[in-house]
Write an enzyme that holds these catalytic residues in place. Structure first.
Site, short mmCIF file in Angstrom:
data_model
loop_
_atom_site.label_atom_id
_atom_site.label_comp_id
_atom_site.label_asym_id
_atom_site.label_seq_id
_atom_site.Cartn_x
_atom_site.Cartn_y
_atom_site.Cartn_z
N GLU A 154 -0.62 7.63 -6.90
CA GLU A 154 -0.52 9.01 -6.38
C GLU A 154 0.93 9.52 -6.39
OE1 GLU A 154 -3.14 10.92 -4.82
OE2 GLU A 154 -4.73 9.45 -4.99
N GLY A 155 1.68 9.06 -7.38
CA GLY A 155 3.10 9.38 -7.48
C GLY A 155 3.92 8.28 -6.85
#
Length: 377
Positions: free
Chosen positions: A361-362
């Site tokens: 998610e980053g």
């Protein structure tokens, strides 16, 4: 302190806690060892509606607010972060549909998922992870259809999803402005599953490659307009990151609880190790970090609900919570000593589960880029 919940919100949190404690937690260690997906547990979660918490009631979902959803994510994360990730990945695929979809598209997605099905968000590629704009998956308009071709990797629920949200480029020369987003049903010809990852942690979730080989999809499956895909993806990830943080907080809370329990039982020099100030301070610092992370999650979601810009707040919540999950899990291993290093006790698994929360998610480096960008613009 935790979350400040109403009586109705607390009852939903307690429902999730009861299921997590009685059903998920006792089974997690064995599924972690085998790598098998716990389909019966997922079916139970589907029956409880835990896979569609944020979906509006008009489409058959729970219609829950962000804070209640985060509290439930934390409870699931305490029992097993992989299981929580599998469920939250369904919500991740839902978010771009809610953000950019038409009522008909929302109904299409809901009608597939609500009865009890997985969904997957397909953005990452072998050469396009943090640099999502480097996507190589292509889409070409042919009459009333689009033709989609490419390979996505590290896709949570990839092998078991009945519906995907896929990001692809019309024109690589346009960079980010050439990317669009589509709803793609698994039943369409040309979709196959590639390599399944044998992961370090979150092993109660499925992660694999998904291959799209000239997959034909109706033009009305385009989310938003052509070229808006990257913007939709970034808005999706902004909203998803606090919930990822909530799962990470659940891991850290479990690590603290295991530490406190063990410290009261372990006798050294004639007394429980909980009596030693060095360990008291260590556990106090763990608690401080966990509560700070939890409140950052709450603040980011409050900002989202208020409709104010919150990319910075979401990045801070995800980054800090992921780091705290790893730090607290490491501390728990230290407190348990040799037992902490053994699979006989759960804390080594918590560390293995926690690490991915600094990556997916980053990455937490990307989160810091986001925060620095807000500071310097």
């Amino acid at each position: 302190m935790g979350y400040l919940l109403t009586e109705d919100q607390r009852s939903l949190q307690e429902m999730a806690r009861d299921f997590a404690e009685k059903s998920v937690k006792p089974a997690a260690a064995e599924y972690d060892r085998s790598g098998e997906l716990p389909m019966e547990l997922y079916k139970q979660a589907f029956q409880m509606g835990l896979h569609c918490l944020e979906l509006p009631e008009e489409f058959g979902g729970g219609g829950l607010d962000y804070i209640t959803t985060a509290a439930i994510c934390e409870e699931l994360g305490k029992a097993d972060a992989g299981f929580a990730t599998g469920l939250c990945a369904i919500s991740l695929a839902l978010k771009p549909v809610l953000l950019a979809g038409t009522p008909a598209q929302k109904k299409l997605f809901a009608d597939i998922v609500i009865p009890g099905a997985f969904a997957a968000f397909c953005l990452t590629e072998p050469g396009a992870g943090s640099d999502a704009g480097a996507t190589q998956t292509t889409v070409v308009r042919e009459g009333d259809e689009y033709v989609l071709s490419g390979t996505k990797c590290f896709i949570t629920n990839g092998a078991v999803a009945d519906v995907y949200v896929v990001f692809a480029t019309h024109d690589k020369s346009k960079g980010l402005k050439g990317i669009s987003a589509f709803i793609v049903e698994r039943s369409r010809a040309g979709i196959s599953v590639g390599k399944e990852e044998d992961k370090m942690g979150i092993r109660l979730s499925n992660t694999c490659d998904v291959v799209f080989d000239s997959v034909r999809i109706p033009a009305d499956h385009l989310l938003g307009k052509e070229g808006e895909g990257f913007k939709i993806a970034m808005k999706t990830l902004d909203l998803a990151r606090p919930f990822v943080g909530a799962i990470a907080v659940g891991i850290a809370q479990r690590a603290l609880e295991e530490s406190v329990k063990y410290s009261k039982e372990r006798i050294t020099f004639g007394k429980p190790i909980a009596a030693f100030q060095a360990l008291q301070f260590m556990m106090a610092d763990m608690d401080i970090k966990i509560e700070a992370a939890r409140q950052l999650v709450v603040h980011a979601l409050d900002c989202a609900k208020a409709g104010v810009p919150y990319a910075r707040e979401a990045a801070i919540a995800k980054c800090f919570s992921g780091d705290v999950a790893v730090e607290v899990a490491l501390d728990a291993i230290q407190i348990l000593g040799g037992y902490g290093y053994s699979r006989e006790y759960p804390v080594e698994k918590l560390l293995r589960d926690a690490k991915i929360f600094q990556i997916f998610e980053g990455t937490n480096q990307i989160q810091r880029v986001v925060v620095a960008g807000q500071l310097l613009k």
